[in-house]
Structure formats: C-alpha cells, structure tokens
Design an enzyme around this catalytic site. Structure first.
Site, PDB file in Angstrom:
ATOM      1  N   GLU A  39       0.823  -1.217   0.000  1.00  0.00           N
ATOM      2  CA  GLU A  39       0.000   0.000   0.000  1.00  0.00           C
ATOM      3  C   GLU A  39       0.853   1.262   0.000  1.00  0.00           C
ATOM      4  O   GLU A  39       0.352   2.351  -0.251  1.00  0.00           O
ATOM      5  CB  GLU A  39      -1.017  -0.028   1.156  1.00  0.00           C
ATOM      6  CG  GLU A  39      -0.443  -0.166   2.549  1.00  0.00           C
ATOM      7  CD  GLU A  39      -0.076   1.164   3.156  1.00  0.00           C
ATOM      8  OE1 GLU A  39      -0.710   2.163   2.822  1.00  0.00           O
ATOM      9  OE2 GLU A  39       0.849   1.191   3.970  1.00  0.00           O
ATOM     10  N   LEU A  63      -7.458  -2.903  14.128  1.00  0.00           N
ATOM     11  CA  LEU A  63      -6.614  -3.460  15.183  1.00  0.00           C
ATOM     12  C   LEU A  63      -5.653  -4.497  14.602  1.00  0.00           C
ATOM     13  O   LEU A  63      -4.503  -4.593  15.038  1.00  0.00           O
ATOM     14  CB  LEU A  63      -7.479  -4.085  16.280  1.00  0.00           C
ATOM     15  CG  LEU A  63      -6.713  -4.659  17.474  1.00  0.00           C
ATOM     16  CD1 LEU A  63      -5.930  -3.570  18.192  1.00  0.00           C
ATOM     17  CD2 LEU A  63      -7.663  -5.347  18.455  1.00  0.00           C
ATOM     18  N   GLY A  64      -6.122  -5.272  13.622  1.00  0.00           N
ATOM     19  CA  GLY A  64      -5.267  -6.285  13.009  1.00  0.00           C
ATOM     20  C   GLY A  64      -3.961  -5.691  12.517  1.00  0.00           C
ATOM     21  O   GLY A  64      -2.867  -6.215  12.774  1.00  0.00           O
ATOM     22  N   GLN A  82      -2.580  -2.823  13.500  1.00  0.00           N
ATOM     23  CA  GLN A  82      -1.805  -2.247  14.599  1.00  0.00           C
ATOM     24  C   GLN A  82      -1.074  -3.298  15.428  1.00  0.00           C
ATOM     25  O   GLN A  82      -0.030  -3.018  16.020  1.00  0.00           O
ATOM     26  CB  GLN A  82      -2.728  -1.434  15.513  1.00  0.00           C
ATOM     27  CG  GLN A  82      -3.285  -0.180  14.872  1.00  0.00           C
ATOM     28  CD  GLN A  82      -4.307   0.518  15.753  1.00  0.00           C
ATOM     29  OE1 GLN A  82      -4.261   0.416  16.969  1.00  0.00           O
ATOM     30  NE2 GLN A  82      -5.240   1.215  15.138  1.00  0.00           N
ATOM     31  N   HIS A  89      -2.950  -2.808   4.254  1.00  0.00           N
ATOM     32  CA  HIS A  89      -2.114  -2.266   5.329  1.00  0.00           C
ATOM     33  C   HIS A  89      -1.496  -3.395   6.141  1.00  0.00           C
ATOM     34  O   HIS A  89      -0.312  -3.367   6.478  1.00  0.00           O
ATOM     35  CB  HIS A  89      -2.962  -1.381   6.264  1.00  0.00           C
ATOM     36  CG  HIS A  89      -2.968   0.058   5.886  1.00  0.00           C
ATOM     37  ND1 HIS A  89      -3.863   0.583   4.991  1.00  0.00           N
ATOM     38  CD2 HIS A  89      -2.191   1.093   6.287  1.00  0.00           C
ATOM     39  CE1 HIS A  89      -3.645   1.882   4.857  1.00  0.00           C
ATOM     40  NE2 HIS A  89      -2.629   2.209   5.624  1.00  0.00           N
TER      41      HIS A  89
END
Length: 336
Positions: free
Chosen positions: A12, A285-286, A288, A308
């Site tokens: 990305e 959250l995944g 992060q 991401h």
C-alpha cells in the site's frame, strides 16, 4: 553494522512502512534504509506526521538519521542505545498524534518510558485517540504490555493543539495472543465528544449510535458524552464491543454540514459490520497488532485482512525473517 533495505513503495506504500521500519530498527538495533517513500502518493516523501514519528524514535534511541525532512524520499536511520526516556513531540499542526504513537509504542515497549505529544487527536485518515486508549491498549494488555494514554485536550483540523500524555511499562512477560472468533458480547461502550460546539452535538451522536446498537444486539450500551474547549471546533465518536475475547471498535468524525445523528450511526454501523464476521479482531486493530504479535506470538482472526496489514507483515519480515502465516482471515505467528 547490519543494514535492512526497505522499498517504501511496496504494497500500500504509505507512511506505515516508515513507522514500522524505524520502530523495528530501534528494537533490533539494525540500521534501516528506506527508499521511494510514499512514491505512489499525491504528496510523495515524508509528511510532517511521519517526520515527527522518526524524530521521536531518534530521541528514544539516540539514533543518527539522514534524510529526516519533509518531502524526503529516502531515509537512513542508525539506532543508538534505546532506553527509557520522557519523549516530547510538538506537532504544531493537526498532524495525527496516534500515527506518531503507532511508531513509538512498539519501540517503547522494549524500553519503557513516557510521552507528551501535541497535535491532532481526532483527524481524518488516522485512528482516533479513543480507539487507541480503549481498543488497542486493551489488546496489548492481554499480551502482557501495559500502557496508559490520557487526553488532556482534544485537537481537530485545522489548528490541532490537542495534548496527549502517557507511559509504557517495560514489556517483561510477553503473552501469546490467541483470539480467533468472539462468542459473546458482554457490553457496548464508547465516547462521543464535541469541542467548541454545543453539548447537544455529543448527545445526538451518542444517542444515534446507542439506538443503532440496541436494534442490532441485546447487550447493554453505555456511551460517555464529553464536551470541552479546543483550538478548532470538531466532534467525533468511538464505540466498541467488549466481547469474551478482545474489543472491536468503530468510529466516525463530524464535519460541517454532517448531521450528528449520521456521525453516530456511521460509527455504530462500522462496528456492526466488523462483528458480523465473528472475527475477534477488527480490520484496524489487526494492522496495529502486527509489530507486537511478532514478538509475543499467537494466532488471531481478523474481520478483514487489509493491504495495510499485509504490508506491515512484509516490513516485519524484512527484519525478523518469516514470522507470519496468513490463511483466509486468520493470522498465525509461527516463529517468534
């Protein structure tokens, strides 16, 4: 000195590559050279919020840095000895405080320390500070990492001026995180805020979100209303579901001409969409958790495996070797 070479246009191709790479440089002691930074983006190179993250990590580790300026397409970061410090980051615009924390928290987990950051707490294209406080830190605590984030003042676009302080304890006992599916929702909670706006804005956002969540699920709902002064008017809401595993979140920002009810419903709908997958971890959250999972281990189910997330995995593996296995919507850490 061992060097890690990172292509900043990979996947990305955003600023997260810089934040994760420099954090891992501090943690591993390996120097990193990042080229083609944000090459595919309209404003190529380092933007102010990326630069502030780099400078915070430079301070934490006593690093030598080359190319640390706005617009730079190449960065060299040679870490020194990282140790617990009080890090101050003065973003003089509404640049995102939470994006700086995405770089600082993984590195500070290995040193401990505290921080004071001024800038934007609730701004477009970045996680709101209440998401980090109530969703991200909750998951990190399950992994044995304890931190605190306190919002002293909100900061909205264009003037910013928000103030966030906090601390991280050294991550002494790393606990693998196993969270695949949720089975039960214990409760819904949230924070609806308005700054330099009438109190009814926060109230209407909260009420619309509560109504939407109550229609979808039978669990209790309690959203806090917060009204405060700031340099720029603004509003927003973060809601989360506390499940038998982790918390999943949804958020929305207010803007001129956007009814408060629409803001509240938008945040609730994002959360409901994440819950429909039954995955224990929402899509934000995944992404992060990747740098933390690399060291703690575990297996998580993510509502959506985003670009991401895949890019973050790639950056981690440039430093640590093959670490993750992505299968469908599940992410396994099989080498720590």
């Amino acid at each position: 000195m061992e060097w890690v070479e990172i292509d900043g246009s990979y996947g990305e191709g955003g600023g997260q590559i810089v934040r994760t790479a420099v954090a891992l440089s501090v943690i591993t002691g390996k120097a990193v050279r990042i080229t083609k930074i944000r090459a595919g983006r309209p404003n190529q190179g380092l933007r102010p919020q990326h630069l502030h993250a780099v400078l915070a990590l430079k301070e934490l580790s006593g690093a030598r840095v080359k190319g640390a300026e706005v617009g730079s397409a190449e960065l060299e970061f040679i870490p020194g000895e990282a140790r617990a410090r009080q890090i101050r980051v003065p973003i003089k615009t509404a640049g995102s405080i939470t994006l700086v924390l995405q770089a600082l928290l993984p590195a500070m987990a290995f040193t401990g320390g505290s921080f004071e950051i001024t800038g934007g707490t609730d701004v477009p294209w970045s996680p709101p500070v209440d998401y980090l406080r109530h969703v991200t830190l909750f998951a990190l605590a399950k992994m044995g990492l304890n931190g605190e984030i306190e919002v002293k003042r909100r900061g909205h676009y264009p003037r910013g001026g928000g103030l966030v302080v906090g601390s991280v304890e050294p991550w002494e006992k790393k606990k693998p995180l196993v969270a695949l599916k949720w089975a039960k929702i214990e409760r819904f909670a949230g924070v609806s805020h308005a700054t330099n706006l009438p109190a009814h804005v926060a109230e209407r956002q909260a009420r619309a979100a509560e109504e939407r969540l109550r229609r979808a699920y039978s669990a209790p709902v309690r959203i806090e209303r917060e009204v405060s002064p700031s340099l720029s008017p603004g509003s927003g809401i973060v809601v989360w579901a506390e499940t038998d595993g982790l918390r999943l979140g949804g958020d929305a920002l207010g803007k001129r001409g956007k009814p408060a009810e629409k803001v509240g419903r938008e945040a609730a709908d994002k959360l409901i969409t994440s819950l429909e997958s039954r995955a224990a971890v929402d899509r934000f959250l995944g992404d992060q958790l990747i740098p933390f999972l690399a060291f703690a281990g575990g297996e998580v189910g993510v509502a959506e495996i985003t670009n991401h997330l895949i890019t973050n995995v790639w950056v981690v593996e440039r430093f640590l070797g093959k670490t993750f296995e992505v299968e469908g919507d599940e992410l396994e850490v099989y080498k720590v």
